[in-house]
Design a protein around this motif. Sequence first.
Motif, short mmCIF file in Angstrom:
data_model
loop_
_atom_site.label_atom_id
_atom_site.label_comp_id
_atom_site.label_asym_id
_atom_site.label_seq_id
_atom_site.Cartn_x
_atom_site.Cartn_y
_atom_site.Cartn_z
N VAL A 24 12.91 0.42 4.67
CA VAL A 24 13.15 1.83 4.97
C VAL A 24 12.06 2.72 4.39
O VAL A 24 11.53 3.60 5.08
CB VAL A 24 14.55 2.26 4.48
CG1 VAL A 24 14.76 3.76 4.64
CG2 VAL A 24 15.63 1.49 5.23
N ARG A 25 11.69 2.53 3.12
CA ARG A 25 10.70 3.42 2.51
C ARG A 25 9.33 3.31 3.20
O ARG A 25 8.62 4.29 3.32
CB ARG A 25 10.59 3.17 1.01
CG ARG A 25 10.13 1.79 0.65
CD ARG A 25 10.14 1.60 -0.87
NE ARG A 25 9.86 0.23 -1.23
CZ ARG A 25 10.78 -0.67 -1.53
NH1 ARG A 25 12.06 -0.35 -1.51
NH2 ARG A 25 10.43 -1.89 -1.88
N PHE A 59 14.74 4.05 -1.01
CA PHE A 59 14.43 5.14 -0.10
C PHE A 59 13.34 6.03 -0.69
O PHE A 59 13.07 5.99 -1.89
CB PHE A 59 15.70 5.97 0.18
CG PHE A 59 16.82 5.14 0.72
CD1 PHE A 59 16.87 4.80 2.06
CD2 PHE A 59 17.81 4.66 -0.12
CE1 PHE A 59 17.89 4.01 2.56
CE2 PHE A 59 18.84 3.88 0.37
CZ PHE A 59 18.88 3.54 1.71
N HIS A 107 3.44 2.70 0.38
CA HIS A 107 4.45 3.65 0.82
C HIS A 107 4.51 4.82 -0.17
O HIS A 107 4.07 4.70 -1.32
CB HIS A 107 5.82 2.98 0.94
CG HIS A 107 6.30 2.40 -0.35
ND1 HIS A 107 6.81 3.18 -1.38
CD2 HIS A 107 6.31 1.13 -0.81
CE1 HIS A 107 7.14 2.39 -2.39
NE2 HIS A 107 6.84 1.14 -2.08
N LYS A 134 9.18 6.48 -4.20
CA LYS A 134 10.52 6.01 -3.85
C LYS A 134 11.54 6.33 -4.94
O LYS A 134 11.19 6.57 -6.09
CB LYS A 134 10.52 4.51 -3.59
CG LYS A 134 10.26 3.68 -4.83
CD LYS A 134 10.37 2.21 -4.54
CE LYS A 134 10.17 1.44 -5.83
NZ LYS A 134 10.76 0.14 -5.81
N ARG A 176 9.03 12.03 0.47
CA ARG A 176 9.13 12.61 1.81
C ARG A 176 8.04 13.68 2.01
O ARG A 176 7.43 13.75 3.07
CB ARG A 176 10.53 13.18 2.05
CG ARG A 176 11.57 12.09 2.27
CD ARG A 176 12.90 12.65 2.77
NE ARG A 176 13.55 13.52 1.80
CZ ARG A 176 14.27 13.10 0.75
NH1 ARG A 176 14.43 11.80 0.55
NH2 ARG A 176 14.84 13.94 -0.07
N ASP A 210 9.74 5.01 6.70
CA ASP A 210 9.79 6.47 6.53
C ASP A 210 8.44 7.05 6.15
O ASP A 210 8.13 8.19 6.51
CB ASP A 210 10.85 6.85 5.49
CG ASP A 210 12.27 6.65 5.99
OD1 ASP A 210 12.46 6.44 7.22
OD2 ASP A 210 13.19 6.70 5.16
N THR A 211 7.62 6.30 5.45
CA THR A 211 6.26 6.76 5.14
C THR A 211 5.42 6.76 6.41
O THR A 211 4.62 7.68 6.64
CB THR A 211 5.61 5.87 4.06
OG1 THR A 211 6.41 5.91 2.88
CG2 THR A 211 4.19 6.32 3.75
N ALA A 234 6.44 7.06 9.55
CA ALA A 234 6.96 7.87 10.65
C ALA A 234 6.16 9.14 10.94
O ALA A 234 5.83 9.40 12.11
CB ALA A 234 8.43 8.20 10.41
#
Length: 161
Positions: free
Chosen positions: A76-77, A46, A39, A42, A52, A80-81, A83
């Motif tokens: 979540v992390r 997150f 990922h 962080k 991001r 989010d990676t 997505a």
Amino acid sequence: MFSRRHFLTLTSAAALTACAETGPFTPIPPATQLVVLRHADKDDQFLSPQGRRRAARLPAALDGVEIDVLYTRNLVRNLDTAAPLARARGLRVRTLPPEGLATTLFRGNVGRSIAWIGNESNIVPLWEALGAPGSPPTDYGDIAILTPGRNGRPAVRRLRY
């Protein structure tokens, strides 16, 4: 009459069985590719602002790399990676627990290109289970693309994002 997928499924099952009997590694099935990365950066649980930005660069970094299915941990992390890549490729992000990951990723995905967005704690055991050479992609931005290699061990191509 057997389709290509049936043939690949049968050959990979035979290869997995042979490996279990003759060696400690899980071979990558024929015509299968595994993309492995950690990922993005962080901040606690997150993604950080840098993370991001890095996740947003992932689709461009994997431009030209086929991906049929995208897996990650249900964190979540990791989600989010994944997505931006999922949106860019029109893929659904699927979640898996890290136990028995090498076998689980290949089950039902023979002949496909699989992406795993993991954590250091599951990438290292996955790397070892595959008998992959060199260091696993555990630094932020590391990408490893594994394909079937010699002696049941994968060939590895490395990218950065």
